[in-house]
Design an enzyme around this catalytic site. Sequence first.
Site, PDB file in Angstrom:
ATOM      1  N   TYR A 182       0.816  -1.114  -0.036  1.00  0.00           N
ATOM      2  CA  TYR A 182      -0.091  -0.004   0.169  1.00  0.00           C
ATOM      3  C   TYR A 182       0.858   1.139  -0.014  1.00  0.00           C
ATOM      4  CZ  TYR A 182       1.022   0.447   4.881  1.00  0.00           C
ATOM      5  OH  TYR A 182       1.671   0.641   6.336  1.00  0.00           O
ATOM      6  N   CYS A 183       0.317   2.187  -0.451  1.00  0.00           N
ATOM      7  CA  CYS A 183       0.944   3.666  -0.599  1.00  0.00           C
ATOM      8  C   CYS A 183      -0.037   4.760  -0.593  1.00  0.00           C
ATOM      9  CB  CYS A 183       1.881   3.667  -1.664  1.00  0.00           C
ATOM     10  SG  CYS A 183       1.283   3.296  -3.254  1.00  0.00           S
ATOM     11  N   THR A 184       0.313   5.968  -0.633  1.00  0.00           N
ATOM     12  CA  THR A 184      -0.684   6.981  -0.853  1.00  0.00           C
ATOM     13  C   THR A 184      -1.802   6.828  -1.889  1.00  0.00           C
ATOM     14  OG1 THR A 184       1.039   8.631  -0.038  1.00  0.00           O
ATOM     15  CG2 THR A 184      -0.856   9.527  -0.687  1.00  0.00           C
ATOM     16  N   ILE A 211      -4.054   4.105  -0.179  1.00  0.00           N
ATOM     17  CA  ILE A 211      -4.685   4.586   1.309  1.00  0.00           C
ATOM     18  C   ILE A 211      -5.761   5.442   1.171  1.00  0.00           C
ATOM     19  CG2 ILE A 211      -4.209   5.756   3.373  1.00  0.00           C
ATOM     20  CD1 ILE A 211      -1.208   4.849   2.753  1.00  0.00           C
TER      21      ILE A 211
END
Length: 302
Positions: A182-184, A211
């Site tokens: 996961y990342c922004t 996210i």
Amino acid sequence: MQKILLYYKFTPITDPVAMKLWQKTLCESLNLRGRILLSPHGLNGTVGGDIEDLKKYIKATKEFPGFKGTVFKWSDGGREDFPRMSVKVKDEIVAFDAADELKVDENGVVGGGVHLKPAQVNKLVQERGDDVVFFDGRNAFEAKIGKFKNAVVPDTRTSRDFIKELESGKYDDIKDKPIVTYCTGGIRCEILSSLMKNRGFNEVYQIDGGIVKYGETFGDDGLWEGSLHVFDDRMKVDFSDHTAVVGRCTHCEGPTNNYENCAWANCNDLVLICLNCKQNEDLLYHTDACRKHAKLGATANA
């Protein structure tokens, strides 16, 4: 009324320089500000402005065949959250130092992880329990104010550190477990998930929309804990009125999710500091060395 658009698209671009000129002219004509990166692999952008102008930007950008399926995510904010409109051409739209390894076609990244919608992420955890590993695809400092529960946070200062981390042997014990990267907004995990699969991680997923999309779906009542760090003047985004404060002040260890730019202008690092400690100007430096450099500079200019 103003908003911010976040978007990316992996698609082959044969002439990124010509694409840069087109995008810069388009954005300036619509009075937008923000940052756009272009490479032979695609585009990555964050722009702010009036809603009607942003809609015109979306329509015009989608006229390029490779960008037709681009997903544009709306976020609170506006033009003033950015100092200028910057459009640049780089070897990569996210600097993993993997330009030669990364492969893209008209469908996106070749060999990346399986995309999961936010509800599918929760379902995977319900079905597979503690076997599921959340793997943070951001820089480690971002995770200090928010991350998924029990997530693995690699020792990274920039995206360039990931390949070394993956090849270090630290994570060999999870290579056969279901891993949710996961990342922004999802872009870093498009690349990270492919790098992981290339290095023997067998079951790799990525959160569709990152996210941001997960937080919009579940707020603070899901598997995410804390605030989301963002790279503009907002510094952070909360997903509800009961966001948990998981960060700890660099100086007093008190709870905080407040990041400040280092008071030494030449330092690009941030200081995680509570509002009480922030009142002491000497604490607004990333390190003692930054403080000394700033003081020396002030003395020299006096």
